[in-house]
Design a protein around this motif. Structure first.
Motif, PDB file in Angstrom:
ATOM      1  N   ILE A  79       5.937  -2.980   7.687  1.00  0.00           N
ATOM      2  CA  ILE A  79       7.197  -2.420   6.806  1.00  0.00           C
ATOM      3  C   ILE A  79       7.673  -3.267   6.362  1.00  0.00           C
ATOM      4  N   VAL A  80       8.415  -3.424   5.051  1.00  0.00           N
ATOM      5  CA  VAL A  80       9.457  -4.431   5.137  1.00  0.00           C
ATOM      6  C   VAL A  80      10.490  -3.503   3.520  1.00  0.00           C
ATOM      7  N   GLU A  81      11.795  -4.463   3.963  1.00  0.00           N
ATOM      8  CA  GLU A  81      13.052  -3.685   2.730  1.00  0.00           C
ATOM      9  C   GLU A  81      13.046  -4.745   2.104  1.00  0.00           C
ATOM     10  N   VAL A  82      13.405  -4.337   1.355  1.00  0.00           N
ATOM     11  CA  VAL A  82      13.875  -5.035   0.142  1.00  0.00           C
ATOM     12  C   VAL A  82      14.784  -4.381  -0.774  1.00  0.00           C
ATOM     13  N   MET A  83      16.183  -5.196  -1.303  1.00  0.00           N
ATOM     14  CA  MET A  83      17.318  -5.000  -1.961  1.00  0.00           C
ATOM     15  C   MET A  83      16.462  -4.660  -3.592  1.00  0.00           C
ATOM     16  N   MET A  84      16.697  -3.539  -4.728  1.00  0.00           N
ATOM     17  CA  MET A  84      16.305  -3.243  -5.820  1.00  0.00           C
ATOM     18  C   MET A  84      16.771  -4.177  -6.235  1.00  0.00           C
ATOM     19  N   PRO A  85      16.996  -5.059  -7.545  1.00  0.00           N
ATOM     20  CA  PRO A  85      15.734  -5.248  -8.838  1.00  0.00           C
ATOM     21  C   PRO A  85      14.588  -5.941  -7.307  1.00  0.00           C
ATOM     22  N   ALA A  86      13.491  -5.630  -7.837  1.00  0.00           N
ATOM     23  CA  ALA A  86      12.001  -6.851  -6.928  1.00  0.00           C
ATOM     24  C   ALA A  86      11.110  -6.224  -7.674  1.00  0.00           C
ATOM     25  N   VAL A  87      10.344  -6.980  -7.999  1.00  0.00           N
ATOM     26  CA  VAL A  87       8.874  -7.401  -7.510  1.00  0.00           C
ATOM     27  C   VAL A  87       7.751  -6.919  -6.721  1.00  0.00           C
ATOM     28  N   VAL A  88       7.134  -5.776  -7.057  1.00  0.00           N
ATOM     29  CA  VAL A  88       5.896  -5.512  -6.130  1.00  0.00           C
ATOM     30  C   VAL A  88       4.288  -5.895  -6.625  1.00  0.00           C
TER      31      VAL A  88
ATOM     32  N   THR B 211       0.446  -1.019  -0.061  1.00  0.00           N
ATOM     33  CA  THR B 211       0.040   0.316   0.549  1.00  0.00           C
ATOM     34  C   THR B 211       0.793   1.090   0.019  1.00  0.00           C
ATOM     35  N   GLN B 212       2.203   0.811   0.544  1.00  0.00           N
ATOM     36  CA  GLN B 212       2.908   2.281   0.040  1.00  0.00           C
ATOM     37  C   GLN B 212       4.044   2.083   0.143  1.00  0.00           C
ATOM     38  N   ILE B 213       5.130   2.868  -1.083  1.00  0.00           N
ATOM     39  CA  ILE B 213       6.142   2.257  -1.752  1.00  0.00           C
ATOM     40  C   ILE B 213       7.102   3.928  -1.780  1.00  0.00           C
ATOM     41  N   ILE B 214       8.581   3.447  -0.755  1.00  0.00           N
ATOM     42  CA  ILE B 214       9.123   4.947  -0.610  1.00  0.00           C
ATOM     43  C   ILE B 214      10.531   3.947  -1.430  1.00  0.00           C
ATOM     44  N   ILE B 215      11.575   4.873  -2.348  1.00  0.00           N
ATOM     45  CA  ILE B 215      12.720   3.466  -2.619  1.00  0.00           C
ATOM     46  C   ILE B 215      13.461   4.825  -1.920  1.00  0.00           C
ATOM     47  N   ASP B 216      14.438   4.205  -1.510  1.00  0.00           N
ATOM     48  CA  ASP B 216      15.594   4.293  -0.534  1.00  0.00           C
ATOM     49  C   ASP B 216      16.802   3.614  -1.181  1.00  0.00           C
ATOM     50  N   GLY B 217      17.845   4.546  -1.990  1.00  0.00           N
ATOM     51  CA  GLY B 217      19.082   4.365  -2.385  1.00  0.00           C
ATOM     52  C   GLY B 217      18.614   2.925  -3.223  1.00  0.00           C
ATOM     53  N   GLU B 218      18.456   2.424  -2.586  1.00  0.00           N
ATOM     54  CA  GLU B 218      19.097   0.493  -3.716  1.00  0.00           C
ATOM     55  C   GLU B 218      18.790  -0.200  -3.418  1.00  0.00           C
ATOM     56  N   LYS B 219      17.397   0.451  -2.333  1.00  0.00           N
ATOM     57  CA  LYS B 219      16.439  -0.192  -1.783  1.00  0.00           C
ATOM     58  C   LYS B 219      15.125   0.474  -1.159  1.00  0.00           C
TER      59      LYS B 219
ATOM     60  N   ASN C 181      15.974 -26.662   2.810  1.00  0.00           N
ATOM     61  CA  ASN C 181      17.554 -25.006   2.450  1.00  0.00           C
ATOM     62  C   ASN C 181      16.712 -23.921   2.486  1.00  0.00           C
ATOM     63  N   VAL C 182      17.377 -22.923   2.936  1.00  0.00           N
ATOM     64  CA  VAL C 182      17.193 -21.661   2.747  1.00  0.00           C
ATOM     65  C   VAL C 182      17.495 -20.669   2.546  1.00  0.00           C
ATOM     66  N   LYS C 183      17.702 -20.208   0.846  1.00  0.00           N
ATOM     67  CA  LYS C 183      18.846 -19.043   0.614  1.00  0.00           C
ATOM     68  C   LYS C 183      19.085 -18.236   1.616  1.00  0.00           C
ATOM     69  N   THR C 184      19.762 -17.133   1.468  1.00  0.00           N
ATOM     70  CA  THR C 184      20.208 -15.816   2.748  1.00  0.00           C
ATOM     71  C   THR C 184      18.696 -15.063   2.312  1.00  0.00           C
ATOM     72  N   PRO C 185      17.845 -14.694   3.034  1.00  0.00           N
ATOM     73  CA  PRO C 185      16.691 -14.304   3.346  1.00  0.00           C
ATOM     74  C   PRO C 185      17.142 -12.549   2.228  1.00  0.00           C
ATOM     75  N   ARG C 186      16.177 -12.106   1.797  1.00  0.00           N
ATOM     76  CA  ARG C 186      15.969 -10.991   0.320  1.00  0.00           C
ATOM     77  C   ARG C 186      14.744  -9.909   1.277  1.00  0.00           C
ATOM     78  N   VAL C 187      14.295 -10.715   1.990  1.00  0.00           N
ATOM     79  CA  VAL C 187      13.428  -9.457   1.944  1.00  0.00           C
ATOM     80  C   VAL C 187      13.380  -9.615   4.081  1.00  0.00           C
ATOM     81  N   LYS C 188      13.479  -8.453   4.702  1.00  0.00           N
ATOM     82  CA  LYS C 188      13.075  -7.817   5.604  1.00  0.00           C
ATOM     83  C   LYS C 188      12.678  -7.058   6.172  1.00  0.00           C
TER      84      LYS C 188
END
Ligand SMILES: Cc1cc2nc3c(=O)[nH]c(=O)nc-3n(C[C@H](O)[C@H](O)[C@H](O)COP(=O)(O)OP(=O)(O)OC[C@H]3O[C@@H](n4cnc5c(N)ncnc54)[C@H](O)[C@@H]3O)c2cc1C
Lengths: 251, 306
Positions: A164-173, A143-151, B166-173
């Motif tokens: 609230i989750v963090e994920v490195m780009m590239p990612a599917v949202v 419900t909300q997307i914030i770009i924070d550098g590479e994250k 087996n789990v890979k390094t988590p990518r979503v925190k």
């Protein structure tokens, strides 16, 4: 960094008519799903803040060449599409295979946004399928997307909790309908929409053939409607009906 | 014959999936992720439970969860996996089918079997139609609508075994989790619903709708824009394909046009009364009684008159 939005061309269900319980698809105009428009709006807002281009990818019948203008008017910068009359009725497996191939053509792709469900089928599978095909992390119900550098910092709204989750780009949202209100394009935006860069391929030009259909539909009928359709004239009459049907008085 | 594996992180939904699985498979397996209590409970329903305890495996990392379920399905020799059609379940589904090379039906509300084939019944075309579909591939994933099946009863023969994946390094925190204030209202259980839509003019009239609902021993429900755009009512009250599918004795539908995505959630009501200022609104087609009027005025009068 570019932002990809995947959109599905669907029949405008407001104009769908049912005859003898069969949906009559002929002459129903095509459009993009409502939630796909939220996905596009999210991409355009991010681009306005961070730069880059909004690339719309889509697969469908040849009318897509026309439908895609809606997305270009509403803020898309360019499009990559598979428009082929043999691709008018793709299932989730086929759509995912094709979209993954189209997305691979975008070199500097930071995030790929999908709506949580298409306007017609609402299965909500394609975003996850594409994420798996491209081996990308994904976050859904956003419900909300914030770009924070590479994250990316994302708000994920489940039935009983908000994360609230963090994920490195590239990612599917994968987004829900409540993250924004899509803009209404101005006349000049509509006029310019047709001139925006587009790449169009047909099924034969795919690098890998689209996956085979995995489903068979045995029947697809509207339920029988058997209603009285009695016109009433006043609130008093309404109250009378509530009484005779046993919902007020007497208990 | 076939083994079936079920997964939902919500125990109640997993219990419903077990009931569904029993209609299509011989042996039912369940997998749990970092939830000892759920593992015990599911075992008490008589199924074989694979209990995963890997703290790095985070439920928000859909790819990792799908990979774990995939490994569990291989271990259980299950060609068919059932997931729940809540938000997390639907998200896992796409990923899992791709890993399994499976076909998938989502939002399945009934399952029939015919000569070894599994037929899923689901709403299609936004809810305008009901489709019966068969998955052609050997491997299958069915995503089952909540409440389509009743939860499995207690039963003998259950077991629990630790299962390592087996789990890979988590990518979503996950940096923060907040419980949602979930309204406890259950519009699916209500016998009477007063359903309001975009014709509603504001909070004051909403209070009158609540009053009318109360007088009819019912609940207020709404179309989706009232919850997602206007935020006047909570998501728990939304009727429709992305909300609740209701079958009340009486639905009083006010200021709602009747788009298919809405109508699918109310068309099984026994009696439908519609109040709309447009006599040609599609909702009128599916109503027993139609009052062409301003719903806000009608609510004011009803609130006084009942
Ligand atoms: C994938 C997808 C999923 C969706 N899921 C759902 C869902 O689960 N539930 C849902 O509800 N929608 C859903 N929608 C949205 C749906 O398509 C409609 O947009 C929505 O149902 C419209 O709500 P409404 O009828 O309240 O509003 P409108 O369509 O705007 O209709 C308002 C109605 O009120 C009448 N009206 C206006 N003023 C008055 C007045 N003063 N007195 C009386 N009548 C008045 C008008 O004549 C009109 O008929 C979904 C859409 C998509 C694309």
């Amino acid at each position: 960094m570019d932002i990809v939005v995947a959109m599905k061309q669907v029949p405008d269900l407001q104009q769908l008519r049912i005859r003898n319980r069969e949906p009559v698809m002929a002459d129903v105009p095509l459009t993009f799903g409502k939630i796909d428009k939220n996905a596009l709006e999210a991409a355009v807002l991010l681009k306005e803040e961070h730069g880059g281009e909004v690339v719309v990818v889509a697969a469908g019948s040849e009318e897509l060449e026309d439908t895609i203008k809606e997305a270009m008017a509403a803020g898309g910068d360019r499009s990559i599409m598979l428009a082929d009359d043999k691709a008018g009725d793709l299932d989730s497996a086929e759509s995912a295979e094709i979209l993954a191939q189209l997305i691979k053509q975008v070199d500097d792709c930071g995030l790929i946004i999908f709506g949580e469900g298409s306007g017609d089928n609402y299965s909500g599978q394609v975003g996850s399928r594409v994420a798996e095909k491209l081996d990308l992390p994904q976050v859904g119900s956003v419900t909300q997307i914030i770009i924070d550098g590479e994250k990316l910092r994302l708000t994920r709204s489940l039935e009983d909790s908000v994360e609230i989750v963090e994920v490195m780009m590239p990612a599917v949202v994968i987004v829900t309908a409540d993250l924004n209100e899509p803009r209404i394009p101005s006349v000049s935006q509509v006029l310019k929409a047709g001139r925006k860069p587009k790449e169009i391929i047909s099924l034969d030009e795919l690098e890998q053939p689209a996956a085979e259909k995995t489903l068979t539909t045995l029947s697809n009928l509207a339920p029988e409607v058997n209603r009285k359709r009695i016109t009433i004239k006043s609130v008093e009459e309404l109250v009378e009906i509530l009484k005779t049907e046993g919902f007020v008085g007497g208990n | 014959m076939a083994n079936v594996l079920v997964f939902s992180d919500k125990t109640r939904l997993a219990a419903e999936l077990i009931t569904a699985a029993e209609t299509i498979g011989d042996a039912v397996w369940a997998v749990t992720v970092n939830d000892e209590m759920q593992a015990r409970e599911l075992a008490s329903y008589g199924v074989k439970v694979l209990k995963i305890d890997v703290p790095e495996l985070c439920l928000a990392d859909t790819a990792a969860v799908a990979a774990a379920i995939y490994q569990a399905a291989e271990h259980a020799a299950a060609d068919t996996v059932l997931l729940a059609a809540n938000r997390a379940g639907k998200e896992i589904a796409g990923r899992l089918v791709q890993m399994m090379g499976a076909g998938c039906l989502a939002d399945v509300k009934a399952v029939n079997t015919d000569k070894g084939e599994i037929i899923g019944v689901r709403n299609a075309l936004g809810g305008a139609t009901v489709a019966e579909q068969v998955i052609k591939t050997a491997k299958k994933v069915l995503v089952i609508s909540p409440k389509a099946f009743s939860p499995a009863p207690q039963g003998p023969g259950g077991s629990m075994e630790d299962f390592s994946v087996n789990v890979k390094t988590p990518r979503v925190k996950v940096v923060e989790t907040r419980e949602k204030k979930v309204e406890s209202v259950d519009i699916e259980a209500a016998e009477v619903l007063v359903v309001v839509g975009q014709g509603l003019d504001g909070m004051e009239t909403l209070a009158q709708a609540e009053d009318v609902a109360q007088k009819l021993n019912g609940e207020v429900a709404c179309s989706k824009p009232l919850a997602t755009d206007k935020k006047w009512l909570s998501e728990a009250r939304v009727v429709g394909i992305s909300g609740k599918i209701c079958q009340p004795e009486l639905a009083v539908i006010m200021g709602i046009s009747g788009q298919v995505q809405f109508s699918v959630g109310i068309r099984d009501a026994k009696t439908i009364i519609t109040v709309n200022n447009d006599e040609n609104a599609p909702i009128c087609e599916m109503s027993d009684y139609i009052l062409t009027a301003d719903m806000n005025q009608v609510l004011a009068e009803l609130s006084k008159g009942l």
